[in-house]
Enzyme design. Structure first.
Site, PDB file in Angstrom:
ATOM      1  N   LYS A  26       0.830  -1.207   0.000  1.00 24.67           N
ATOM      2  CA  LYS A  26       0.000   0.000   0.000  1.00 24.67           C
ATOM      3  C   LYS A  26       0.869   1.264   0.000  1.00 24.67           C
ATOM      4  O   LYS A  26       0.572   2.208  -0.729  1.00 24.67           O
ATOM      5  CB  LYS A  26      -0.922   0.027   1.235  1.00 24.67           C
ATOM      6  CG  LYS A  26      -1.878  -1.155   1.319  1.00 24.67           C
ATOM      7  CD  LYS A  26      -2.859  -0.996   2.468  1.00 24.67           C
ATOM      8  CE  LYS A  26      -2.221  -0.936   3.840  1.00 24.67           C
ATOM      9  NZ  LYS A  26      -1.561  -2.196   4.261  1.00 24.67           N
ATOM     10  N   ARG A 101      -9.241   1.195   9.163  1.00 21.06           N
ATOM     11  CA  ARG A 101      -8.757  -0.138   9.483  1.00 21.06           C
ATOM     12  C   ARG A 101      -9.779  -0.931  10.285  1.00 21.06           C
ATOM     13  O   ARG A 101      -9.533  -2.090  10.606  1.00 21.06           O
ATOM     14  CB  ARG A 101      -7.487   0.004  10.319  1.00 21.06           C
ATOM     15  CG  ARG A 101      -6.241  -0.604   9.712  1.00 21.06           C
ATOM     16  CD  ARG A 101      -5.129  -0.354  10.713  1.00 21.06           C
ATOM     17  NE  ARG A 101      -3.918  -1.040  10.418  1.00 21.06           N
ATOM     18  CZ  ARG A 101      -2.920  -0.538   9.701  1.00 21.06           C
ATOM     19  NH1 ARG A 101      -3.040   0.638   9.135  1.00 21.06           N
ATOM     20  NH2 ARG A 101      -1.809  -1.221   9.557  1.00 21.06           N
ATOM     21  N   ARG A 138      11.687  -7.012   4.918  1.00 16.24           N
ATOM     22  CA  ARG A 138      11.639  -5.563   4.723  1.00 16.24           C
ATOM     23  C   ARG A 138      12.660  -4.834   5.586  1.00 16.24           C
ATOM     24  O   ARG A 138      12.832  -5.126   6.751  1.00 16.24           O
ATOM     25  CB  ARG A 138      10.233  -5.065   5.055  1.00 16.24           C
ATOM     26  CG  ARG A 138      10.084  -3.559   4.973  1.00 16.24           C
ATOM     27  CD  ARG A 138       8.666  -3.149   4.786  1.00 16.24           C
ATOM     28  NE  ARG A 138       7.899  -3.242   6.027  1.00 16.24           N
ATOM     29  CZ  ARG A 138       6.615  -2.878   6.107  1.00 16.24           C
ATOM     30  NH1 ARG A 138       5.973  -2.455   5.041  1.00 16.24           N
ATOM     31  NH2 ARG A 138       5.967  -2.983   7.260  1.00 16.24           N
ATOM     32  N   ARG A 168      12.028  -2.691  10.853  1.00 18.51           N
ATOM     33  CA  ARG A 168      11.016  -1.991  11.652  1.00 18.51           C
ATOM     34  C   ARG A 168      10.705  -2.844  12.878  1.00 18.51           C
ATOM     35  O   ARG A 168      10.592  -4.059  12.763  1.00 18.51           O
ATOM     36  CB  ARG A 168       9.748  -1.798  10.807  1.00 18.51           C
ATOM     37  CG  ARG A 168       9.345  -0.355  10.660  1.00 18.51           C
ATOM     38  CD  ARG A 168       8.255  -0.198   9.642  1.00 18.51           C
ATOM     39  NE  ARG A 168       6.971  -0.735  10.079  1.00 18.51           N
ATOM     40  CZ  ARG A 168       5.843  -0.590   9.384  1.00 18.51           C
ATOM     41  NH1 ARG A 168       5.843   0.080   8.254  1.00 18.51           N
ATOM     42  NH2 ARG A 168       4.713  -1.100   9.828  1.00 18.51           N
ATOM     43  N   ARG A 179       0.113  -8.774  13.587  1.00 19.52           N
ATOM     44  CA  ARG A 179      -0.481  -7.764  12.695  1.00 19.52           C
ATOM     45  C   ARG A 179      -1.378  -8.420  11.656  1.00 19.52           C
ATOM     46  O   ARG A 179      -2.440  -7.893  11.313  1.00 19.52           O
ATOM     47  CB  ARG A 179       0.624  -6.945  12.025  1.00 19.52           C
ATOM     48  CG  ARG A 179       1.195  -5.898  12.976  1.00 19.52           C
ATOM     49  CD  ARG A 179       2.550  -5.404  12.536  1.00 19.52           C
ATOM     50  NE  ARG A 179       2.546  -4.776  11.239  1.00 19.52           N
ATOM     51  CZ  ARG A 179       3.584  -4.789  10.404  1.00 19.52           C
ATOM     52  NH1 ARG A 179       4.693  -5.418  10.719  1.00 19.52           N
ATOM     53  NH2 ARG A 179       3.510  -4.165   9.262  1.00 19.52           N
TER      54      ARG A 179
HETATM   55  P1  ADP Z   1       1.265  -1.973   8.110  1.00 15.61           P
HETATM   56  O1  ADP Z   1       2.554  -2.229   7.426  1.00 15.61           O
HETATM   57  O2  ADP Z   1       0.901  -2.975   9.164  1.00 15.61           O
HETATM   58  O3  ADP Z   1       0.135  -1.663   7.151  1.00 15.61           O
HETATM   59  P2  ADP Z   1       1.275   0.776   9.061  1.00 15.61           P
HETATM   60  O4  ADP Z   1       2.562   1.444   8.814  1.00 15.61           O
HETATM   61  O5  ADP Z   1       0.101   1.176   8.219  1.00 15.61           O
HETATM   62  O6  ADP Z   1       1.557  -0.765   9.026  1.00 15.61           O
HETATM   63  O7  ADP Z   1       0.830   0.973  10.596  1.00 15.61           O
HETATM   64  C1  ADP Z   1       1.695   0.592  11.650  1.00 15.61           C
HETATM   65  C2  ADP Z   1       0.918   0.498  12.950  1.00 15.61           C
HETATM   66  O8  ADP Z   1       0.280   1.765  13.243  1.00 15.61           O
HETATM   67  C3  ADP Z   1      -0.237  -0.507  12.944  1.00 15.61           C
HETATM   68  O9  ADP Z   1       0.188  -1.821  13.207  1.00 15.61           O
HETATM   69  C4  ADP Z   1      -1.115   0.076  14.070  1.00 15.61           C
HETATM   70  O10 ADP Z   1      -0.573  -0.213  15.336  1.00 15.61           O
HETATM   71  C5  ADP Z   1      -0.991   1.563  13.856  1.00 15.61           C
HETATM   72  N1  ADP Z   1      -2.048   2.109  12.950  1.00 15.61           N
HETATM   73  C6  ADP Z   1      -1.863   2.662  11.721  1.00 15.61           C
HETATM   74  N2  ADP Z   1      -3.042   3.039  11.185  1.00 15.61           N
HETATM   75  C7  ADP Z   1      -4.004   2.720  12.086  1.00 15.61           C
HETATM   76  C8  ADP Z   1      -5.426   2.834  12.125  1.00 15.61           C
HETATM   77  N3  ADP Z   1      -6.119   3.364  11.101  1.00 15.61           N
HETATM   78  N4  ADP Z   1      -6.081   2.363  13.217  1.00 15.61           N
HETATM   79  C9  ADP Z   1      -5.427   1.822  14.254  1.00 15.61           C
HETATM   80  N5  ADP Z   1      -4.087   1.695  14.292  1.00 15.61           N
HETATM   81  C10 ADP Z   1      -3.365   2.113  13.229  1.00 15.61           C
END
Ligand code: ADP
Length: 239
Positions: A26, A101, A138, A168, A179
């Site tokens: 994404k 989400r 990654r 990360r 996750r």
């Molecule tokens: P991923 O690679 O899992 O898509 P992101 O970089 O989008 O990771 O998000 C990292 C973390 O930030 C998530 O695992 C969550 O803890 C938090 N997070 C991000 N966006 C949201 C959201 N819309 N609602 C709740 N938590 C979020």
């Protein structure tokens, strides 16, 4: 005879939601979309990581949840996104990476958009084994957060800012699985929430990034056509 009525219709701003599991690509697609379509990229993961890195009050509150692979509360996320969408640059169109989400977040987004036009939803689909493989491999820049080109070893410097590449914290083995579990439980139900809207698109994410981008481009072209024709129903176009 050429006249004012022959001018091409104004392009309505694109508002895009990128849906898909962690590791689906994404962030990569959002970056390309922002560049190719002049959209503002709004990544909730980046916003939260920045808050953690700067040690703000929000950052201190959410750090342990993020590092454990759990979600931040809906009320916090809705407030963050509402504030961000209220900024001037969002008026030219945006791509949301990481929001909504959960179903309450999706409902809140619909409420925020009421009367503002088109919402395109792009679901990027990738098999689970491939997601685990990608996330464990990654590397990201420890300074600016840019993803390393796949295949680079830890310790090679970032091509954008010269920072060191690192894993990360939430890409470690157990957290990746957490996750993915959270995605299945909390976020996958959004597929049903959006499916059936004329501007909901399924994208095959198990291809090279450029091939994924080609599908994204087609989906956005269809969205624009629907918006111009006013052909999308109430559910695709906020009324
Ligand atoms: P991923 O690679 O899992 O898509 P992101 O970089 O989008 O990771 O998000 C990292 C973390 O930030 C998530 O695992 C969550 O803890 C938090 N997070 C991000 N966006 C949201 C959201 N819309 N609602 C709740 N938590 C979020």
């Amino acid at each position: 005879m050429a006249g004012a009525t022959d001018a091409p219709p104004a392009q309505p701003p694109l508002r895009v939601v990128l849906l898909g599991p962690p590791g689906a690509g994404k962030g990569t697609q959002a970056t390309w979309m922002a560049r190719d379509h002049g959209l503002v990229k709004i990544s909730t993961g980046d916003i939260l990581r920045e808050a953690v890195a700067h040690g703000t009050r929000l950052g201190r509150q959410i750090q342990s949840r993020i590092e454990a692979g759990n979600l931040v509360s809906d009320s916090t996320m809705v407030e963050i996104v509402q504030d961000r969408l209220a900024l001037d640059d969002a008026r030219r169109g945006y791509v949301l990476d990481g929001f909504p989400r959960t179903t309450p977040q999706a409902r809140a987004l619909d409420a925020m958009l009421a009367g503002e036009g088109l919402l395109s939803i792009l679901l990027i689909e990738v098999p689970f084994e491939e997601l685990v493989r990608r996330l464990q491999a990654r590397r990201v820049c420890g300074r600016c957060g840019k993803n390393a080109d796949p295949g680079l070893a830890n310790g090679i410097r970032c091509s954008r800012c010269g920072g060191m590449y690192v894993t990360r914290v939430d890409d470690s083995d157990g957290v990746v699985r957490q996750r993915l579990t959270v995605y299945l439980e909390e976020t996958e139900p959004l597929v049903n929430y959006y499916d059936g809207r004329p501007t909901f698109f399924r994208i095959n994410g198990n291809l090279l990034p450029a091939a994924v981008t080609a599908q994204v481009r087609d989906a956005l072209a269809t969205s624009r056509t629907l918006a111009l024709e006013g052909g999308a129903s109430r559910d695709g176009l906020a009324s």
